[in-house]
Design a protein around this motif. Structure first.
Motif, mmCIF file in Angstrom:
data_model
loop_
_atom_site.group_PDB
_atom_site.id
_atom_site.type_symbol
_atom_site.label_atom_id
_atom_site.label_comp_id
_atom_site.label_asym_id
_atom_site.label_seq_id
_atom_site.Cartn_x
_atom_site.Cartn_y
_atom_site.Cartn_z
ATOM 1 N N LEU A 63 0.962 -1.098 -0.186
ATOM 2 C CA LEU A 63 0.670 0.469 -0.216
ATOM 3 C C LEU A 63 0.761 1.564 -0.062
ATOM 4 C CD1 LEU A 63 -2.630 -1.106 2.690
ATOM 5 C CD2 LEU A 63 -3.251 -1.199 -0.161
ATOM 6 N N ALA A 64 2.651 1.301 0.473
ATOM 7 C CA ALA A 64 3.209 2.948 0.816
ATOM 8 C C ALA A 64 3.202 2.125 -0.847
ATOM 9 C CB ALA A 64 3.955 2.085 1.776
ATOM 10 N N ARG A 65 3.815 1.636 -1.623
ATOM 11 C CA ARG A 65 4.650 1.732 -2.619
ATOM 12 C C ARG A 65 3.596 1.974 -4.116
ATOM 13 N NH1 ARG A 65 5.993 -3.475 -1.341
ATOM 14 N NH2 ARG A 65 4.995 -5.024 -3.206
ATOM 15 N N GLN A 66 2.028 1.731 -3.325
ATOM 16 C CA GLN A 66 1.244 2.827 -4.085
ATOM 17 C C GLN A 66 0.854 3.754 -4.163
ATOM 18 O OE1 GLN A 66 0.037 1.297 -7.698
ATOM 19 N NE2 GLN A 66 2.011 -0.468 -6.814
ATOM 20 N N GLY A 67 0.520 4.451 -2.840
ATOM 21 C CA GLY A 67 0.117 5.410 -2.414
ATOM 22 C C GLY A 67 -1.182 5.076 -1.973
ATOM 23 N N VAL A 68 -1.635 4.285 -1.826
ATOM 24 C CA VAL A 68 -3.328 4.353 -0.926
ATOM 25 C C VAL A 68 -3.291 3.761 0.563
ATOM 26 C CG1 VAL A 68 -5.338 2.221 -1.671
ATOM 27 C CG2 VAL A 68 -3.773 2.356 -3.598
ATOM 28 N N LYS A 69 -4.179 4.685 1.023
ATOM 29 C CA LYS A 69 -4.850 4.583 2.123
ATOM 30 C C LYS A 69 -6.068 3.904 2.579
ATOM 31 C CE LYS A 69 -1.741 6.981 3.860
ATOM 32 N NZ LYS A 69 -1.019 7.469 2.723
ATOM 33 N N GLY B 1 2.674 -14.205 -0.287
ATOM 34 C CA GLY B 1 3.845 -12.829 -1.576
ATOM 35 C C GLY B 1 2.774 -13.176 -3.257
ATOM 36 N N PRO B 2 2.536 -14.589 -3.583
ATOM 37 C CA PRO B 2 2.289 -13.892 -5.030
ATOM 38 C C PRO B 2 0.260 -12.991 -5.420
ATOM 39 C CG PRO B 2 2.481 -16.233 -5.122
ATOM 40 C CD PRO B 2 2.623 -15.716 -3.133
ATOM 41 N N ARG B 3 -0.329 -13.532 -3.337
ATOM 42 C CA ARG B 3 -1.497 -12.919 -3.403
ATOM 43 C C ARG B 3 -1.151 -11.271 -3.495
ATOM 44 N NH1 ARG B 3 -4.252 -17.516 0.321
ATOM 45 N NH2 ARG B 3 -4.138 -19.197 -1.513
ATOM 46 N N VAL B 4 -0.344 -11.144 -2.982
ATOM 47 C CA VAL B 4 -0.112 -9.679 -2.674
ATOM 48 C C VAL B 4 0.257 -8.895 -3.979
ATOM 49 C CG1 VAL B 4 0.898 -7.671 -1.776
ATOM 50 C CG2 VAL B 4 0.401 -9.741 -0.296
ATOM 51 N N ALA B 5 0.555 -9.869 -4.530
ATOM 52 C CA ALA B 5 1.173 -9.525 -5.873
ATOM 53 C C ALA B 5 -0.012 -9.109 -6.707
ATOM 54 C CB ALA B 5 2.115 -9.917 -6.447
ATOM 55 N N MET B 6 -0.714 -9.922 -6.833
ATOM 56 C CA MET B 6 -1.898 -9.859 -7.852
ATOM 57 C C MET B 6 -2.655 -8.293 -7.029
ATOM 58 S SD MET B 6 -5.282 -10.965 -7.603
ATOM 59 C CE MET B 6 -5.785 -11.266 -6.230
ATOM 60 N N LEU B 7 -2.658 -8.075 -6.078
ATOM 61 C CA LEU B 7 -3.367 -7.816 -5.592
ATOM 62 C C LEU B 7 -3.063 -6.108 -6.112
ATOM 63 C CD1 LEU B 7 -5.667 -6.406 -4.293
ATOM 64 C CD2 LEU B 7 -4.668 -6.542 -2.323
ATOM 65 N N GLU B 8 -1.539 -6.370 -5.939
ATOM 66 C CA GLU B 8 -0.755 -4.832 -6.020
ATOM 67 C C GLU B 8 -0.710 -4.408 -7.979
ATOM 68 O OE1 GLU B 8 3.917 -2.338 -5.774
ATOM 69 O OE2 GLU B 8 3.025 -4.357 -4.991
ATOM 70 N N ARG B 9 -1.203 -5.992 -8.215
ATOM 71 C CA ARG B 9 -1.063 -5.479 -10.256
ATOM 72 C C ARG B 9 -2.978 -5.445 -9.897
ATOM 73 N NH1 ARG B 9 -2.292 -9.212 -13.888
ATOM 74 N NH2 ARG B 9 -2.162 -10.689 -12.634
ATOM 75 N N LEU B 10 -3.954 -5.309 -9.321
ATOM 76 C CA LEU B 10 -4.888 -4.775 -9.647
ATOM 77 C C LEU B 10 -4.972 -3.162 -9.757
ATOM 78 C CD1 LEU B 10 -7.711 -5.715 -10.824
ATOM 79 C CD2 LEU B 10 -7.661 -5.658 -7.720
ATOM 80 N N ILE B 11 -4.509 -2.667 -7.891
ATOM 81 C CA ILE B 11 -4.456 -1.756 -7.850
ATOM 82 C C ILE B 11 -3.773 -0.397 -8.568
ATOM 83 C CG2 ILE B 11 -3.247 0.621 -6.523
ATOM 84 C CD1 ILE B 11 -4.001 -1.676 -3.966
ATOM 85 N N GLU B 12 -2.740 -1.039 -9.399
ATOM 86 C CA GLU B 12 -2.481 -0.711 -10.444
ATOM 87 C C GLU B 12 -2.976 -0.326 -11.929
ATOM 88 O OE1 GLU B 12 1.585 -2.752 -11.556
ATOM 89 O OE2 GLU B 12 2.504 -1.860 -9.931
ATOM 90 N N VAL C 164 -10.534 7.676 -10.788
ATOM 91 C CA VAL C 164 -9.660 6.900 -9.745
ATOM 92 C C VAL C 164 -10.251 7.343 -8.672
ATOM 93 C CG1 VAL C 164 -9.578 5.242 -9.375
ATOM 94 C CG2 VAL C 164 -10.457 5.235 -11.702
ATOM 95 N N GLU C 165 -10.411 7.481 -7.595
ATOM 96 C CA GLU C 165 -10.053 7.475 -6.197
ATOM 97 C C GLU C 165 -9.634 6.599 -5.542
ATOM 98 O OE1 GLU C 165 -11.127 12.205 -4.580
ATOM 99 O OE2 GLU C 165 -12.754 10.589 -5.623
ATOM 100 N N PHE C 166 -8.950 6.828 -4.680
ATOM 101 C CA PHE C 166 -9.023 5.682 -3.314
ATOM 102 C C PHE C 166 -8.812 6.096 -2.180
ATOM 103 C CE2 PHE C 166 -6.438 3.575 -6.920
ATOM 104 C CZ PHE C 166 -6.652 1.915 -6.850
ATOM 105 N N LEU C 167 -9.839 5.725 -1.330
ATOM 106 C CA LEU C 167 -10.798 6.928 -0.594
ATOM 107 C C LEU C 167 -10.473 5.186 1.064
ATOM 108 C CD1 LEU C 167 -13.290 8.915 -1.405
ATOM 109 C CD2 LEU C 167 -10.989 9.240 -0.892
#
Length: 272
Positions: A41-47, A231-242, A250-253
């Motif tokens: 989440l820190a890498r993506q700047g998402v709260k 690990g692979p699931r967090v990587a998948m979630l990060e790809r979805l966020i990207e 799009v806003e992340f709130l």
């Protein structure tokens, strides 16, 4: 982005699995899941919003400090991940207020929202959330991507449903399709077949998001550190966020921010 930070509480309370191996799966969420999720989440700047039983906050305050210091929201999720269904109103009120008090004592901020453990509410729950001054709930399924005001006083009989009145509590709908448990958590329960591939889940969640985006909706994803935290699931979630971030507008709130925005828009429409 929401995470139910159940830790050991869900295994001990909801699943009634109190042996060391079962409880260690909840501990995995603390040791591996939370650090991995927070780093992503820190890498993506998402709260995000972390729905947290008071038992988790009491026993793992360092994790709560890591969550809040990163700017994420902590919301209520029961005292020991207990269902409110069938409880006398006084008992349900006591458990709710005790959970709010304990979370405030650990984090320094009183929660503004609630998600029921197991996504189930009693007939008294919404009125009690309103009494407690909570601004939103995220436990029901009457829509998919459009928030609404939760009602109190619905009456259901064999013949008809009589709807009650809207409360001041904003409802952010949830869905099993947007929860990591049915996809990834294997158990003997038929709705937890589990162990799906990350590509299958990515495709399903992206399709849901595409619909939410087309309808200018609110996409609410429910994840659990002990499940999504591998690990692979967090990587998948990060790809979805990207992929989400690449779309215009799009806003992340956090849930608290989204509830404020929804209420402000509703009031503007009333005034208009």
């Amino acid at each position: 982005m929401t995470f139910d930070f159940d830790a050991l509480a869900i295994w001990f309370s909801t699943f009634k699995q109190t042996t060391p191996t079962a409880l260690s799966r909840g501990e995995y969420g603390v040791r591996a899941g939370i650090p991995r999720i927070l780093a992503m989440l820190a890498r993506q700047g998402v709260k995000a919003t972390f729905f947290t039983p008071a038992h988790t906050a009491r026993n793992f305050p360092a994790s709560l400090e890591a969550i809040t210091s990163a700017g994420h929201e902590v919301a209520a999720h029961g005292l020991l991940h207990e269902s409110p269904v069938g409880l006398p109103i006084e008992e349900e009120r006591d458990l709710l207020f005790r959970s709010l008090d304990e979370l405030e004592a650990v984090t320094g901020k009183r929660p503004r929202g609630y998600r029921s453990p197991a996504w189930d509410l009693s007939d008294n729950s919404i009125a009690l959330l309103e009494e407690a001054g909570l601004q939103y709930d995220s436990s029901m399924m009457a829509n998919d991507f459009q928030p609404y005001f939760a009602r109190t006083g619905d009456k259901m009989t064999d013949d008809k449903i009589t709807f009650g009145v809207n409360s001041s509590v904003v409802e952010f709908p949830v869905a099993w399709e947007l929860d990591d448990y049915p996809y990834f958590h294997w158990s003997a329960r038929p709705y937890n077949a589990g162990l799906r591939s990350t590509e299958d889940v990515f495709g399903s969640w992206k399709g849901e998001f595409d619909t939410a985006y087309a309808e200018n909706g609110v996409f609410t994803l429910t994840c659990h550190p002990e499940i999504i935290g591998r690990g692979p699931r967090v990587a998948m979630l990060e790809r979805l966020i990207e992929q989400m971030r690449a779309r215009d507008g799009v806003e992340f709130l956090t849930m608290e921010e989204a509830a404020k925005k929804f209420k402000a828009a509703f009031q503007s429409e009333e005034i208009g």
